[in-house]
Motif scaffolding. Sequence first.
Motif, PDB file in Angstrom:
ATOM      1  N   PRO A 285       0.805  -1.228   0.000  1.00 13.46           N
ATOM      2  CA  PRO A 285       0.000   0.000   0.000  1.00 13.46           C
ATOM      3  C   PRO A 285       0.834   1.273   0.000  1.00 13.46           C
ATOM      4  CG  PRO A 285      -0.832  -1.570   1.606  1.00 13.46           C
ATOM      5  CD  PRO A 285       0.486  -2.096   1.147  1.00 13.46           C
ATOM      6  N   ASP A 286       2.083   1.200   0.409  1.00 12.49           N
ATOM      7  CA  ASP A 286       2.930   2.390   0.487  1.00 12.49           C
ATOM      8  C   ASP A 286       3.813   2.575  -0.741  1.00 12.49           C
ATOM      9  OD1 ASP A 286       1.963   3.022   3.052  1.00 12.49           O
ATOM     10  OD2 ASP A 286       3.358   1.593   3.962  1.00 12.49           O
ATOM     11  N   ASP A 287       3.573   1.827  -1.791  1.00 12.72           N
ATOM     12  CA  ASP A 287       4.359   1.932  -3.019  1.00 12.72           C
ATOM     13  C   ASP A 287       4.102   3.304  -3.659  1.00 12.72           C
ATOM     14  OD1 ASP A 287       5.367   1.817  -5.627  1.00 12.72           O
ATOM     15  OD2 ASP A 287       4.916  -0.314  -5.840  1.00 12.72           O
ATOM     16  N   ALA A 288       5.084   4.208  -3.531  1.00 14.36           N
ATOM     17  CA  ALA A 288       4.902   5.583  -4.002  1.00 14.36           C
ATOM     18  C   ALA A 288       4.709   5.653  -5.511  1.00 14.36           C
ATOM     19  CB  ALA A 288       6.089   6.440  -3.580  1.00 14.36           C
ATOM     20  N   ASP A 289       5.437   4.819  -6.249  1.00 14.26           N
ATOM     21  CA  ASP A 289       5.297   4.823  -7.707  1.00 14.26           C
ATOM     22  C   ASP A 289       3.905   4.360  -8.126  1.00 14.26           C
ATOM     23  OD1 ASP A 289       7.874   5.742  -8.041  1.00 14.26           O
ATOM     24  OD2 ASP A 289       8.734   3.745  -8.358  1.00 14.26           O
ATOM     25  N   ALA A 290       3.389   3.348  -7.462  1.00 23.53           N
ATOM     26  CA  ALA A 290       2.045   2.854  -7.780  1.00 23.53           C
ATOM     27  C   ALA A 290       0.989   3.900  -7.429  1.00 23.53           C
ATOM     28  CB  ALA A 290       1.773   1.546  -7.041  1.00 23.53           C
ATOM     29  N   GLN A 291       1.179   4.576  -6.311  1.00 21.57           N
ATOM     30  CA  GLN A 291       0.243   5.636  -5.936  1.00 21.57           C
ATOM     31  C   GLN A 291       0.244   6.753  -6.975  1.00 21.57           C
ATOM     32  OE1 GLN A 291       1.133   6.979  -1.973  1.00 21.57           O
ATOM     33  NE2 GLN A 291       0.578   5.037  -1.010  1.00 21.57           N
ATOM     34  N   ALA A 292       1.438   7.152  -7.422  1.00 22.61           N
ATOM     35  CA  ALA A 292       1.520   8.194  -8.444  1.00 22.61           C
ATOM     36  C   ALA A 292       0.829   7.749  -9.726  1.00 22.61           C
ATOM     37  CB  ALA A 292       2.989   8.537  -8.722  1.00 22.61           C
ATOM     38  N   GLU A 293       1.007   6.482 -10.082  1.00 16.53           N
ATOM     39  CA  GLU A 293       0.376   5.967 -11.291  1.00 16.53           C
ATOM     40  C   GLU A 293      -1.145   6.007 -11.182  1.00 16.53           C
ATOM     41  OE1 GLU A 293       0.376   4.497 -15.196  1.00 16.53           O
ATOM     42  OE2 GLU A 293       1.926   5.449 -13.960  1.00 16.53           O
ATOM     43  N   MET A 294      -1.682   5.765 -10.005  1.00 19.82           N
ATOM     44  CA  MET A 294      -3.131   5.836  -9.828  1.00 19.82           C
ATOM     45  C   MET A 294      -3.636   7.262 -10.040  1.00 19.82           C
ATOM     46  SD  MET A 294      -4.760   2.947  -9.289  1.00 19.82           S
ATOM     47  CE  MET A 294      -6.206   3.179  -8.256  1.00 19.82           C
ATOM     48  N   TRP A 295      -2.901   8.248  -9.547  1.00 12.12           N
ATOM     49  CA  TRP A 295      -3.306   9.636  -9.785  1.00 12.12           C
ATOM     50  C   TRP A 295      -3.279   9.961 -11.278  1.00 12.12           C
ATOM     51  CZ3 TRP A 295      -5.978  11.864  -6.302  1.00 12.12           C
ATOM     52  CH2 TRP A 295      -5.689  11.724  -4.931  1.00 12.12           C
ATOM     53  N   ILE A 296      -2.260   9.471 -11.974  1.00 18.42           N
ATOM     54  CA  ILE A 296      -2.146   9.736 -13.404  1.00 18.42           C
ATOM     55  C   ILE A 296      -3.288   9.060 -14.162  1.00 18.42           C
ATOM     56  CG2 ILE A 296      -0.708   9.373 -15.445  1.00 18.42           C
ATOM     57  CD1 ILE A 296       1.734   9.570 -13.483  1.00 18.42           C
ATOM     58  N   LYS A 297      -3.585   7.810 -13.808  1.00 17.85           N
ATOM     59  CA  LYS A 297      -4.691   7.107 -14.455  1.00 17.85           C
ATOM     60  C   LYS A 297      -6.012   7.856 -14.213  1.00 17.85           C
ATOM     61  CE  LYS A 297      -2.572   5.094 -16.519  1.00 17.85           C
ATOM     62  NZ  LYS A 297      -2.602   4.786 -17.958  1.00 17.85           N
ATOM     63  N   LEU A 298      -6.188   8.364 -13.013  1.00 18.12           N
ATOM     64  CA  LEU A 298      -7.394   9.132 -12.686  1.00 18.12           C
ATOM     65  C   LEU A 298      -7.494  10.375 -13.557  1.00 18.12           C
ATOM     66  CD1 LEU A 298      -9.846   9.636 -10.747  1.00 18.12           C
ATOM     67  CD2 LEU A 298      -8.235  10.900  -9.289  1.00 18.12           C
ATOM     68  N   SER A 299      -6.360  11.039 -13.766  1.00 12.94           N
ATOM     69  CA  SER A 299      -6.367  12.283 -14.534  1.00 12.94           C
ATOM     70  C   SER A 299      -6.492  12.037 -16.037  1.00 12.94           C
ATOM     71  CB  SER A 299      -5.097  13.090 -14.243  1.00 12.94           C
ATOM     72  OG  SER A 299      -3.932  12.391 -14.633  1.00 12.94           O
ATOM     73  N   GLU A 300      -6.351  10.814 -16.482  1.00 10.25           N
ATOM     74  CA  GLU A 300      -6.646  10.451 -17.858  1.00 10.25           C
ATOM     75  C   GLU A 300      -8.096   9.992 -17.995  1.00 10.25           C
ATOM     76  OE1 GLU A 300      -3.054   8.600 -20.100  1.00 10.25           O
ATOM     77  OE2 GLU A 300      -2.911   7.839 -18.040  1.00 10.25           O
ATOM     78  N   LEU A 301      -8.540   9.196 -17.061  1.00  7.15           N
ATOM     79  CA  LEU A 301      -9.887   8.628 -17.111  1.00  7.15           C
ATOM     80  C   LEU A 301     -10.968   9.709 -17.053  1.00  7.15           C
ATOM     81  CD1 LEU A 301     -11.073   5.516 -15.066  1.00  7.15           C
ATOM     82  CD2 LEU A 301     -12.539   7.498 -15.393  1.00  7.15           C
ATOM     83  N   ASP A 302     -10.836  10.637 -16.109  1.00  4.09           N
ATOM     84  CA  ASP A 302     -11.916  11.598 -15.867  1.00  4.09           C
ATOM     85  C   ASP A 302     -12.226  12.456 -17.093  1.00  4.09           C
ATOM     86  OD1 ASP A 302     -13.779  13.382 -14.828  1.00  4.09           O
ATOM     87  OD2 ASP A 302     -12.777  13.536 -12.894  1.00  4.09           O
ATOM     88  N   PRO A 303     -11.235  13.105 -17.729  1.00  5.42           N
ATOM     89  CA  PRO A 303     -11.595  13.925 -18.901  1.00  5.42           C
ATOM     90  C   PRO A 303     -12.063  13.107 -20.101  1.00  5.42           C
ATOM     91  CG  PRO A 303      -9.215  13.940 -18.516  1.00  5.42           C
ATOM     92  CD  PRO A 303      -9.839  13.293 -17.317  1.00  5.42           C
ATOM     93  N   TYR A 304     -11.631  11.858 -20.218  1.00  9.78           N
ATOM     94  CA  TYR A 304     -12.201  10.991 -21.245  1.00  9.78           C
ATOM     95  C   TYR A 304     -13.662  10.662 -20.940  1.00  9.78           C
ATOM     96  CZ  TYR A 304      -7.920   9.636 -23.842  1.00  9.78           C
ATOM     97  OH  TYR A 304      -6.800   9.604 -24.646  1.00  9.78           O
ATOM     98  N   PHE A 305     -13.992  10.558 -19.663  1.00 14.00           N
ATOM     99  CA  PHE A 305     -15.341  10.176 -19.264  1.00 14.00           C
ATOM    100  C   PHE A 305     -16.340  11.316 -19.439  1.00 14.00           C
ATOM    101  CE2 PHE A 305     -18.387   9.709 -15.563  1.00 14.00           C
ATOM    102  CZ  PHE A 305     -19.185   8.757 -16.171  1.00 14.00           C
ATOM    103  N   ARG A 306     -15.913  12.542 -19.248  1.00 21.91           N
ATOM    104  CA  ARG A 306     -16.852  13.668 -19.207  1.00 21.91           C
ATOM    105  C   ARG A 306     -17.740  13.800 -20.447  1.00 21.91           C
ATOM    106  NH1 ARG A 306     -14.703  18.500 -15.325  1.00 21.91           N
ATOM    107  NH2 ARG A 306     -14.181  17.139 -13.576  1.00 21.91           N
TER     108      ARG A 306
END
Length: 367
Positions: A285-306
């Motif tokens: 759960p503390d994997d910083a790289d994985a956490q950063a990747e989740m934020w990036i995926k979120l910032s791609e998903l949301d504007p595609y979804f709108r």
Amino acid sequence: MRISNRLFRRGALAIAAVALLAGCDDGDDGSPSAPAGSERPLQCEADTYAAFDAVNYQNQVLRVAAHAEIATALSAATAEPFDAATSNAAFAAARATYVDTASLQEKVQGRLDDHLVGQPATGAALDATLMAWFEVGATTDDPLAATVARQWIEKTLIDFFFLSVHHELVDGAASHWDEAFGYLGAPVDNAEGARRGLALVATKRDATNGTALEATLYNGMIDGGCALAEALAAAGTDSVAWDTVPALKVIVDELDLEMQKTLAFSVAHEAFEMAEVQEMLAANPDDADAQAEMWIKLSELDPYFRPIERLMTAKGGASATRAGEIRAMLDIAWGAWEARDSAWMIAVDAAGIVERIEAEYAIDVKG
């Protein structure tokens, strides 16, 4: 080169039962005339996209090229090793490209969503989103924030291109059909290496899902141009009501659906990859790289979804329910952004987002 599913497109024309005309001339507007001896418009005979007049889509090509320029610059500016001053300057320059290129910002600000009752002025919100994230990128010293800003900018402009292609398609004029083609981002010969904007996104989704979204879009522009040229010649006018020409309506409706599917596959692609990162976070759960990747995926998903969220919500029923469920998950995630709270990353139902999108568009997401 003409893509192999031309016969499928011609089938759409046959279904609509359009009568062939005995001759058509594009006039003296600078467009090429039909080949000698041909009884059909050039738009019905060419193996690649035949513009009514290539001048019509020059500004649209410039706007799509500006998107590619912005994406390239911001990709370099957010690469490792990250340098805040260099990145800030790149975002400021990219903002100037957005503002100054062929009235791109002005066009974004004024764009309506012709899908919806009342044609809401969706463009004002798109511009506000773009300018907010340009400002983040131009001022932050946080590499993650810069990367998130980059994704929002790139994908929000895809929303604009989606709205713009549809806006021009439903105008019913030859010049606007050319403009729609310009906004699509496919080159005249559809060479893969020259695709940009929506055409490039569709190409990427074809690669991950084994689909033919881009070919269908490109061929639809060719065949729709034929149907429009025939309808204009038959009516002896400069424009027609697109939804009163059966062949044209079939093609426009399918072009719009294929664009929506391109966005839907893109939403699901990001959610699919989110689910894979979740497996990494479950183990650490503390994997910083994985956490950063989740934020990036979120910032791609949301504007595609709108863009498809607007349509799903307007449709009501199960569609609106699915849209609301996805939006609720995204809102929880963005509520944690400032604090970089990672709790949402395990809780979000990424696989469920994929399932909802598959159900909405009757698609099979493979990656």
